[in-house]
Design a protein around this motif. Structure first.
Motif: not given
Length: 197
Positions: A68-92
């Motif tokens: 990410a650093k070499n291509f000029g991207f940065t991470v702004r935040e992490i979001v635990i975004s969803d919960l379906r049938e007991g399984i968590f999902f996230a977004r970077i």
């Protein structure tokens, strides 16, 4: 939807699933806990970054950061975004400074990447309401004691052994532990060396 900030409270072996770990996230200004069961390798990736241990070879999440650093991207935040049938999902949530991009991920990988970038972790009220556990003051004390008990099955014996060793012996043990990718052991040895400096 308003986001709720979370912080990492602990990481301990899962009592319900062998070979797995419980990553406990806590509401920043509240007493709710969000336990997420994660794999051993992701737990190790999170633990070595929290402990600031530098492995001999870059781990997958370190590779992501360098990429990410070499291509000029940065991470702004992490979001635990969803919960379906007991399984968590996230977004970077990433940015190149001009455009924001959202990448789907497992929460364990997202958090391992997020802590490498030093960004905040969030979730939504709906997820905390459904999967969160409310901790009383007594529960918090018991939770901390349990984390210490489960994550340090025999650390006192090991820590006592370290106290009797010279700095040169400790450094040799540290190099061996890092070479064998035994990061928890390496963290304890590093801490003992730090106490002496």
């Amino acid at each position: 939807m308003e986001k709720i900030k979370l912080e990492i409270l602990g990481l301990s072996p899962s009592q319900s699933q062998s070979g797995s770990f419980a990553l406990v996230l806590g509401e920043e200004y509240g007493n709710r806990r969000l336990p997420i069961i994660i794999g051993m390798f992701e737990a190790q990736a999170i633990a070595i970054e929290i402990e600031k241990i530098v492995p001999n070879r870059p781990m997958t999440h370190d590779l992501f950061k360098q990429f990410a650093k070499n291509f000029g991207f940065t991470v702004r935040e992490i979001v635990i975004s969803d919960l379906r049938e007991g399984i968590f999902f996230a977004r970077i949530v990433c940015s190149d400074g001009v455009q924001e991009t959202v990448v789907d991920a497992r929460p364990s990988d997202a958090i391992a990447i997020g802590i490498r970038f030093g960004v905040s972790i969030f979730t939504y009220e709906t997820i905390l309401s459904e999967a969160g556990i409310t901790a009383s003051a007594d529960d918090e004390d018991e939770e901390q004691e349990e984390l210490v008990r489960t994550s340090n099955k025999s650390p006192r014996a090991f820590s006592e052994q370290l106290k009797d060793m010279t700095v040169d012996e400790l450094q040799k043990m540290l190099d061996e532990a890092l070479g064998n990718e035994e990061y928890e052991r390496a963290a304890k040895i590093r801490d003992e060396i730090s106490k002496r400096n």
